[in-house]
Write an enzyme that holds these catalytic residues in place. Structure first.
Site, short mmCIF file in Angstrom:
data_model
loop_
_atom_site.label_atom_id
_atom_site.label_comp_id
_atom_site.label_asym_id
_atom_site.label_seq_id
_atom_site.Cartn_x
_atom_site.Cartn_y
_atom_site.Cartn_z
N ASP A 173 0.85 -1.19 0.00
CA ASP A 173 0.00 0.00 0.00
C ASP A 173 0.88 1.24 0.00
OD1 ASP A 173 -2.31 -1.61 2.32
OD2 ASP A 173 -2.21 -1.64 0.14
N ARG A 206 -16.66 -12.16 -1.23
CA ARG A 206 -15.78 -11.79 -0.12
C ARG A 206 -15.74 -10.27 -0.01
NH1 ARG A 206 -10.25 -10.34 0.41
NH2 ARG A 206 -9.65 -10.47 2.60
C1 LIG Z 1 -3.27 5.03 -2.52
C2 LIG Z 1 -3.94 3.93 -2.89
C3 LIG Z 1 -3.91 3.34 -4.26
C4 LIG Z 1 -4.65 1.99 -4.07
C5 LIG Z 1 -5.64 2.34 -2.97
C6 LIG Z 1 -4.78 3.10 -1.99
C7 LIG Z 1 -3.89 2.06 -1.25
C8 LIG Z 1 -3.76 0.73 -2.02
C9 LIG Z 1 -3.66 0.92 -3.54
C10 LIG Z 1 -3.96 -0.35 -4.40
C11 LIG Z 1 -5.11 -1.17 -3.77
C12 LIG Z 1 -2.73 -1.26 -4.61
C13 LIG Z 1 -3.04 -2.36 -5.67
C14 LIG Z 1 -3.42 -1.71 -7.02
C15 LIG Z 1 -4.64 -0.75 -6.89
C16 LIG Z 1 -4.79 -0.04 -8.25
C17 LIG Z 1 -5.95 -1.55 -6.67
O1 LIG Z 1 -5.98 -2.77 -6.98
O2 LIG Z 1 -6.95 -0.96 -6.25
C18 LIG Z 1 -4.31 0.29 -5.77
C19 LIG Z 1 -5.31 1.38 -5.34
C20 LIG Z 1 -5.62 2.43 -6.43
O3 LIG Z 1 -4.71 2.94 -7.12
O4 LIG Z 1 -6.83 2.71 -6.59
O1 LIG Z 2 -9.22 -7.35 0.39
C1 LIG Z 2 -8.14 -7.59 0.99
O2 LIG Z 2 -8.01 -8.50 1.83
C2 LIG Z 2 -6.91 -6.75 0.66
C3 LIG Z 2 -7.27 -5.47 -0.05
C4 LIG Z 2 -6.06 -4.58 -0.20
O3 LIG Z 2 -4.91 -5.01 -0.03
C5 LIG Z 2 -6.23 -3.17 -0.57
O4 LIG Z 2 -7.39 -2.76 -0.86
O5 LIG Z 2 -5.18 -2.46 -0.56
FE LIG Z 3 -3.47 -3.36 0.12
#
Ligand SMILES: C=C1C[C@]23C[C@H]1CC[C@H]2[C@]1(C)CCC[C@@](C)(C(=O)O)[C@H]1[C@@H]3C(=O)O
Ligand SMILES: O=C(O)CCC(=O)C(=O)O
Ligand SMILES: [Fe+2]
Length: 397
Positions: A261, A325
């Protein structure tokens, strides 16, 4: 996590093709997950009825579902830490120090959150995501912003799409107004007033827990007890509702891909289905859900704040064929213009102990890192390294 571990069991770090900061187009953080948006619309109800998932949701084999051991982490009792005598506090701090220098993950119990508030947050989430897509789309995310509804991030990415729907919004902790009530009141066409009340209360409670954890982290790093609390004053944290529909080919996709994160600290409540996985000791571990616990993971911003002494937790979420989930993720963030710089007390100490001595990261503001993840780079396993490279190259040009 050292790079050899990451290369062993994770897909090779993405080939970075970063654009300079003044680039208008988004860069692709890896050759296989270009950041251009997809024409796909994630309507899980209709997708679910097909025998195969769309190819955009297929992840590389090395990223996929594996049979895993559970991670049996120490669980920190927050009430003990708050009320305990010096020896109890030292024991809790030592446990936190051990896991955070290793992989940045632990769980807490006796956190003080009313179970009925968690139930209300999960029920509100179910009500929102059960709405027809047309009505959820009235809250869709404005490009470049963090708030709003998203389906598989199909508006942002064109491959390695996560099998999830999300609703995200900001929680300003400057004590003025009720920003989350206002956000839900602003969504056209629906009466989301109850959701606004529930998540306003939920985020206020999560902010309180995050401040208690910041004291615990300060104690574990042997810096002044309130220094991290003060660092986050006036911040605007991010609340994210993760909704993972059941998937007909769960072994081919992921609910949330492997990542750290970018934020400072994540407080996550997962339902009883299971699917969160953490990477440590060179392999993935499943995290058994606990109704009474909150999952805590260190993010990139706190890793930099600790001058690299605490590790940003590498984690992901898998999906299954049978059931939905859900997870509620509260991401603690400082004010956007806050400069991320380790406290003097951490740097002034000598010795080879990680976190002391020379700076491991240059100064940067939270808004620079957040904007990097929203406009230039898809957050993944190496976001902080890619960000620092991008920042230094832009200051050199
Ligand atoms: C600052 C952030 C970007 C994301 C949401 C928050 C913290 C976690 C990041 C995230 C979940 C990391 C995995 C990729 C991502 C694109 C996602 O799957 O949602 C990321 C989030 C985001 O950029 O929206
Ligand atoms: O859903 C989860 O258990 C992890 C989600 C997560 O890592 C995120 O939203 O950054
Ligand atoms: Fe995460």
């Amino acid at each position: 996590m050292d790079s050899t571990a990451s290369s062993l069991l994770l897909c090779p770090p993405p080939l970075l093709s970063l654009n300079k900061p003044n680039a208008t187009n988004v860069s692709s953080s890896s050759s296989s997950s270009s950041s251009s948006s997809s024409s796909l619309v994630f309507d899980s109800a209709s997708m679910r009825s097909q025998s195969k998932i769309p190819t955009q949701f297929i992840w590389p084999p090395c990223d996929r579902l594996q049979r895993l051991d559970e991670l049996n982490e120490p669980v920190i009792d927050m009430r003990e830490f708050a009320r305990g005598d010096a020896s109890v506090r030292r024991r809790s701090a030592a446990l936190v120090r051990s896991v955070c220098t290793s992989h940045g993950f632990f769980q807490v119990v006796n956190h003080g959150i009313d179970p009925s508030l968690i139930s209300a947050a999960l029920e509100s989430m179910d009500a929102f995501f059960a709405l027809p897509l047309a009505r959820k789309s009235k809250a869709r995310r404005v490009p470049g912003s963090m708030s709003g509804y998203a389906g598989a991030h199909a508006d942002r990415f064109s491959s390695k799409l996560p099998w999830k729907e999300t609703l995200s919004f900001r929680y300003g902790n400057d004590g003025s107004g009720r920003p989350i009530v206002d956000y839900f009141a602003s969504i056209p066409g629906e009466d989301f007033a109850r959701m606004g009340e529930v998540y306003q209360k939920y985020c206020e409670a999560m902010h309180g827990v995050s401040m208690a954890i910041m004291e615990l982290l300060a104690t574990s790093l042997d810096v002044e007890r309130t220094c991290f609390r003060r660092f986050f004053e006036g911040g605007s944290s991010i609340m994210r509702l993760n909704y993972y529909p059941p998937c007909q080919e769960p072994d081919l996709t992921l609910g949330t891909g492997p990542h750290c994160d970018p934020t400072a600290l994540t407080i996550l409540y997962q339902d009883q289905v299971g699917g969160l996985e953490v990477f440590t000791n060179q392999k993935w571990h499943s995290i058994r859900p606990r109704r009474d616990a909150l999952v805590i993971n260190i993010g990139d911003t706190f890793a930099a704040l600790s001058n690299g002494r605490y590790k940003s937790c590498l984690h992901r979420a898998v999906v299954n064929q049978q059931s939905v989930r859900r997870s509620l993720a509260f991401f603690l963030c400082p004010k956007e213009d806050k400069v991320v710089r380790p406290p003097e007390g951490l740097l002034s100490r000598g010795g080879g102990d990680g976190g002391c001595g020379p700076r491991k990261y240059p100064d940067f503001t939270w808004s620079e890192l957040l904007e990097f993840t929203q406009k230039h780079y898809r957050a993944d396993t190496t976001t902080l390294q890619a960000f620092i490279q991008w920042l230094l190259s832009s200051s050199a040009s």
